[in-house]
Design a protein around this motif. Structure first.
Motif, PDB file in Angstrom:
ATOM      1  N   ILE A   1      56.936  37.597  39.553  1.00 32.52           N
ATOM      2  CA  ILE A   1      55.655  38.125  40.047  1.00 32.52           C
ATOM      3  C   ILE A   1      54.738  36.991  40.491  1.00 32.52           C
ATOM      4  N   LEU A   2      54.583  35.967  39.646  1.00 32.29           N
ATOM      5  CA  LEU A   2      53.705  34.852  39.990  1.00 32.29           C
ATOM      6  C   LEU A   2      54.279  34.013  41.120  1.00 32.29           C
TER       7      LEU A   2
ATOM      8  N   ALA B   1      45.025  33.526  38.585  1.00 34.29           N
ATOM      9  CA  ALA B   1      44.829  33.024  37.226  1.00 34.29           C
ATOM     10  C   ALA B   1      44.034  34.021  36.387  1.00 34.29           C
ATOM     11  N   ALA B   2      42.973  34.589  36.985  1.00 41.83           N
ATOM     12  CA  ALA B   2      42.168  35.583  36.270  1.00 41.83           C
ATOM     13  C   ALA B   2      42.973  36.846  36.003  1.00 41.83           C
ATOM     14  N   LEU B   3      43.752  37.280  36.997  1.00 37.61           N
ATOM     15  CA  LEU B   3      44.572  38.480  36.817  1.00 37.61           C
ATOM     16  C   LEU B   3      45.616  38.271  35.728  1.00 37.61           C
ATOM     17  N   THR B   4      46.222  37.095  35.716  1.00 37.92           N
ATOM     18  CA  THR B   4      47.212  36.785  34.682  1.00 37.92           C
ATOM     19  C   THR B   4      46.560  36.725  33.309  1.00 37.92           C
ATOM     20  N   ALA B   5      45.336  36.181  33.241  1.00 36.50           N
ATOM     21  CA  ALA B   5      44.626  36.094  31.972  1.00 36.50           C
ATOM     22  C   ALA B   5      44.293  37.472  31.407  1.00 36.50           C
TER      23      ALA B   5
ATOM     24  N   ALA C   1      49.392  30.302  35.481  1.00 34.50           N
ATOM     25  CA  ALA C   1      49.458  30.836  36.838  1.00 34.50           C
ATOM     26  C   ALA C   1      49.601  29.747  37.903  1.00 34.50           C
ATOM     27  N   PRO C   2      48.769  28.686  37.911  1.00 41.13           N
ATOM     28  CA  PRO C   2      48.962  27.641  38.923  1.00 41.13           C
ATOM     29  C   PRO C   2      50.292  26.914  38.790  1.00 41.13           C
TER      30      PRO C   2
ATOM     31  N   LEU D   1      55.527  26.316  41.652  1.00 45.16           N
ATOM     32  CA  LEU D   1      56.985  26.395  41.703  1.00 45.16           C
ATOM     33  C   LEU D   1      57.422  27.455  42.699  1.00 45.16           C
ATOM     34  N   GLY D   2      56.715  28.580  42.723  1.00 45.27           N
ATOM     35  CA  GLY D   2      57.014  29.617  43.701  1.00 45.27           C
ATOM     36  C   GLY D   2      56.794  29.141  45.124  1.00 45.27           C
TER      37      GLY D   2
END
Length: 212
Positions: free
Chosen positions: A54-55, A144-148, A187-188, A193-194
């Protein structure tokens, strides 16, 4: 992305169990050398692998969308160097490990001078610094906020509905307050890597088309 995250995720997560931060209801114990004892479960690599996909996919897609609108691009562009990517991953792993080491009880109490608010502040600062150094974009901040938010929400379901594991010192619906900053920092790292993988796949596709 799935393979990389399925390997790296449990190794990071094992830092929490080794510091008595969390434990699984049906754990599997793996010895990776004399210094690393890993507690995990069969579904953990699958979950981390899904998160990695996903990320890893979302960051290049959002970058392309922003580029089409004339928006900002990541620190090292859509094709960061492997050194840059691995540096971001290494610092994320260090932050992940430090969250477990600093939360671990010492002689039955928390580490002197490092209560929960202080740990939250430290991990939040490292997460923001990581985004600034290794991403610096609005789309990166959004992810990053969404992942948090999404990470702890998934954990709450796994803990309260499925009872798959438990934190030693939960604060809200079974999770500690500081875990969101660990997700934000990841996230970053995974996003770069993505970007690297996406760039390599695009270059391979373009080379194949030129040979036709």
């Amino acid at each position: 992305m799935a393979a990389a995250s399925a390997v790296l995720g449990p190794l990071c997560d094992g830092q929490h169990s080794s510091h008595d931060v969390l434990h699984y209801a049906s754990p599997a114990h793996l010895a990776l050398g004399p210094l690393l004892q890993l507690e995990t479960c069969w579904w953990v690599p699958l979950l981390f692998g899904l998160a990695g996909v996903i990320l890893g996919v979302s960051h290049p897609l959002l970058d392309a969308w922003q580029a089409g609108r004339g928006g900002e691009q990541p620190r090292r562009g859509s094709d960061p160097s492997w050194a840059f990517v691995l540096a971001g991953i290494a610092l994320f792993v260090l932050q992940y490990a430090s969250s477990g080491a600093l939360e671990q009880p010492l002689l039955g109490s928390r580490l002197p001078g490092l209560g929960v608010p202080t740990l939250d502040a430290f991990l939040a600062a490292t997460a923001v610094a990581h985004w600034w150094a290794f991403d610096g974009t609005r789309q990166g901040a959004f992810m990053a906020a969404l992942t948090a938010l999404a990470g702890p929400a998934v954990e709450m379901s796994l803990i309260n509905l499925l009872h798959l594991y438990a934190y030693t010192h939960p604060a809200w619906l079974g999770t500690p307050t500081w875990i969101c900053w660990v997700y934000a920092c990841g996230a970053p790292a995974v996003g770069n890597l993505g970007r690297k993988v996406s760039s390599a796949l695009l270059a391979r596709r373009q080379a194949a088309e030129q040979l036709r």
